[in-house]
Design an enzyme around this catalytic site. Structure first.
Site, mmCIF file in Angstrom:
data_model
loop_
_atom_site.group_PDB
_atom_site.id
_atom_site.type_symbol
_atom_site.label_atom_id
_atom_site.label_comp_id
_atom_site.label_asym_id
_atom_site.label_seq_id
_atom_site.Cartn_x
_atom_site.Cartn_y
_atom_site.Cartn_z
ATOM 1 N N ASN A 9 15.191 67.490 113.324
ATOM 2 C CA ASN A 9 15.379 66.169 111.829
ATOM 3 C C ASN A 9 16.688 65.349 112.500
ATOM 4 O O ASN A 9 17.874 66.894 112.573
ATOM 5 C CB ASN A 9 15.524 67.219 110.829
ATOM 6 C CG ASN A 9 16.049 66.139 109.677
ATOM 7 O OD1 ASN A 9 16.350 64.784 109.725
ATOM 8 N ND2 ASN A 9 16.463 66.256 108.692
ATOM 9 N N LYS A 11 18.530 63.687 111.079
ATOM 10 C CA LYS A 11 19.308 63.115 109.838
ATOM 11 C C LYS A 11 20.131 61.410 109.938
ATOM 12 O O LYS A 11 19.054 60.790 110.207
ATOM 13 C CB LYS A 11 20.481 64.199 109.484
ATOM 14 C CG LYS A 11 20.077 65.390 109.240
ATOM 15 C CD LYS A 11 21.180 66.764 108.400
ATOM 16 C CE LYS A 11 20.154 68.517 108.708
ATOM 17 N NZ LYS A 11 20.422 68.851 107.513
ATOM 18 N N HIS A 95 13.000 67.434 101.866
ATOM 19 C CA HIS A 95 13.779 67.739 102.520
ATOM 20 C C HIS A 95 14.631 68.109 101.087
ATOM 21 O O HIS A 95 14.757 66.891 101.112
ATOM 22 C CB HIS A 95 14.121 66.836 103.825
ATOM 23 C CG HIS A 95 15.888 67.602 104.513
ATOM 24 N ND1 HIS A 95 17.071 68.199 103.901
ATOM 25 C CD2 HIS A 95 15.532 68.339 105.717
ATOM 26 C CE1 HIS A 95 17.479 68.704 104.932
ATOM 27 N NE2 HIS A 95 16.192 68.731 105.019
ATOM 28 N N GLU A 97 17.847 67.415 100.696
ATOM 29 C CA GLU A 97 18.995 66.330 101.100
ATOM 30 C C GLU A 97 18.303 65.760 99.965
ATOM 31 O O GLU A 97 18.951 65.250 99.357
ATOM 32 C CB GLU A 97 18.779 66.099 102.477
ATOM 33 C CG GLU A 97 20.023 66.960 102.857
ATOM 34 C CD GLU A 97 20.294 67.698 104.335
ATOM 35 O OE1 GLU A 97 20.351 66.231 105.299
ATOM 36 O OE2 GLU A 97 20.788 68.300 105.189
ATOM 37 N N GLU A 167 12.854 76.313 103.620
ATOM 38 C CA GLU A 167 14.268 75.681 104.207
ATOM 39 C C GLU A 167 14.376 76.507 103.387
ATOM 40 O O GLU A 167 15.463 75.278 102.730
ATOM 41 C CB GLU A 167 14.390 74.693 104.807
ATOM 42 C CG GLU A 167 13.847 74.009 105.453
ATOM 43 C CD GLU A 167 14.258 72.397 106.681
ATOM 44 O OE1 GLU A 167 14.385 73.043 107.441
ATOM 45 O OE2 GLU A 167 14.630 71.725 105.520
ATOM 46 N N GLY A 173 22.533 73.750 107.244
ATOM 47 C CA GLY A 173 23.986 72.893 108.135
ATOM 48 C C GLY A 173 24.919 73.865 107.394
ATOM 49 O O GLY A 173 25.918 73.036 107.727
ATOM 50 N N SER A 213 20.227 76.140 109.824
ATOM 51 C CA SER A 213 21.074 77.034 110.821
ATOM 52 C C SER A 213 19.754 77.354 111.809
ATOM 53 O O SER A 213 21.128 78.310 112.983
ATOM 54 C CB SER A 213 22.150 78.052 110.388
ATOM 55 O OG SER A 213 22.482 77.100 109.224
HETATM 56 C C1 PEP Z 1 17.444 70.637 108.594
HETATM 57 O O1 PEP Z 1 18.114 69.247 108.539
HETATM 58 O O2 PEP Z 1 16.258 70.735 108.399
HETATM 59 C C2 PEP Z 1 18.599 71.531 108.545
HETATM 60 C C3 PEP Z 1 17.808 72.566 108.812
HETATM 61 O O3 PEP Z 1 19.771 71.960 109.005
HETATM 62 P P1 PEP Z 1 20.846 72.185 109.763
HETATM 63 O O4 PEP Z 1 19.436 73.390 111.453
HETATM 64 O O5 PEP Z 1 21.780 71.943 110.857
HETATM 65 O O6 PEP Z 1 20.553 73.251 109.330
#
Ligand code: PEP
Length: 249
Positions: A9, A11, A95, A97, A167, A173, A213
């Site tokens: 992803n 973003k 997601h 976010e 997630e 992040g 992460s």
């Molecule tokens: C994501 O954006 O779905 C995500 C898991 O981000 P990150 O790997 O940066 O934590």
């Protein structure tokens, strides 16, 4: 056997030229990676460049969101049929976010998931608890609610065509990864919800990805958990070498 999905992803990062440059590096690194499906979700503005650069490979391209109407006076929105026509095979839905900053709810996640399926896209639907919810022991209850009020309202045929991404919001992040055991517990809880609603066969078949992460140095230990059917990667998917090492865990 569930084939893993290794999804990136991006973003709100990269422009079309940077997208093309990424694929030039990334393509040869994953040319032999037949053990998994690979999906990259760039911003809308880079989908054309990503689709062109991924042509002739097994790399699928996905959008990061969609609106549920097919077309209309919805300034700024992009529909499932538009995403499909631009060459995407996948789309992320719900997601954290989007939930946190753009008022996504379990109900709108369901609407978007149905719209994605109607457009012939494969949705990867995201769920996960916040830090306060985990700390107060509510993780399973939150996941159950997200399931029951969202994707658990799909028909069995619709459900068979989605993947789920677990997630934990506190791990996205932040550099904090769920331990493999925490991730596996959450995946088991979700699979239990699927079993209760759609039966054992659906529960065995659905792919549940972990996101939060994920990096080249922790992917192997996470993927060693049989409950994990792939990963959804944010930051570490922006670099071709790093995402290729994750894909080739
Ligand atoms: C994501 O954006 O779905 C995500 C898991 O981000 P990150 O790997 O940066 O934590």
């Amino acid at each position: 056997m569930r084939k893993p999905i290794m999804a990136g992803n991006w973003k709100m990062y990269k422009n079309p030229a940077e997208t093309t440059a990424f694929f030039e590096k990334f393509r040869p690194l994953v040319a032999q990676s037949e053990h998994c499906e690979i999906v990259i979700c760039p911003p809308y503005t880079n989908i054309a460049a990503a689709v062109a650069a991924a042509q002739g490979t097994r790399i699928g391209i996905g959008a990061q969101d969609l609106y549920w109407a097919k077309e209309g006076a919805f300034t700024g929105e992009v529909s499932g049929p538009m995403i499909k026509a631009s060459g995407c095979s996948h789309v992320l839905v719900g997601h954290s976010e989007r939930r946190q900053y753009f008022d996504e709810t379990n109900e709108t996640v369901l609407q978007r998931t149905i719209a994605a399926l109607e457009a012939g896209l494969s949705p990867i639907v995201c769920v996960g608890e916040r830090l306060a919810e985990r700390e107060s022991g509510e993780t399973e209850a939150v996941l159950a609610l997200q399931f029951r009020a969202g994707i658990g309202l799909l028909s069995a045929d619709q459900f068979a065509r989605i993947a789920i991404a677990y997630e934990p919001v506190w791990a996205i992040g932040t550099g904090k990864t769920a331990t493999p055991e925490m991730a596996a517990d959450a995946h088991r809880a979700l699979r239990g919800q699927v079993r209760g609603r759609y039966g054992a066969e659906a529960a065995d078949a659905v792919r549940i990805l972990y996101g939060g992460s994920v990096k080249p140095d922790n992917v192997r230990i996470l993927m060693a958990q049989p409950e994990l059917d792939g990963v959804l990667v944010g930051g570490a998917s922006l670099d071709a070498n790093s995402f290729a090492s994750i894909v080739n865990f």
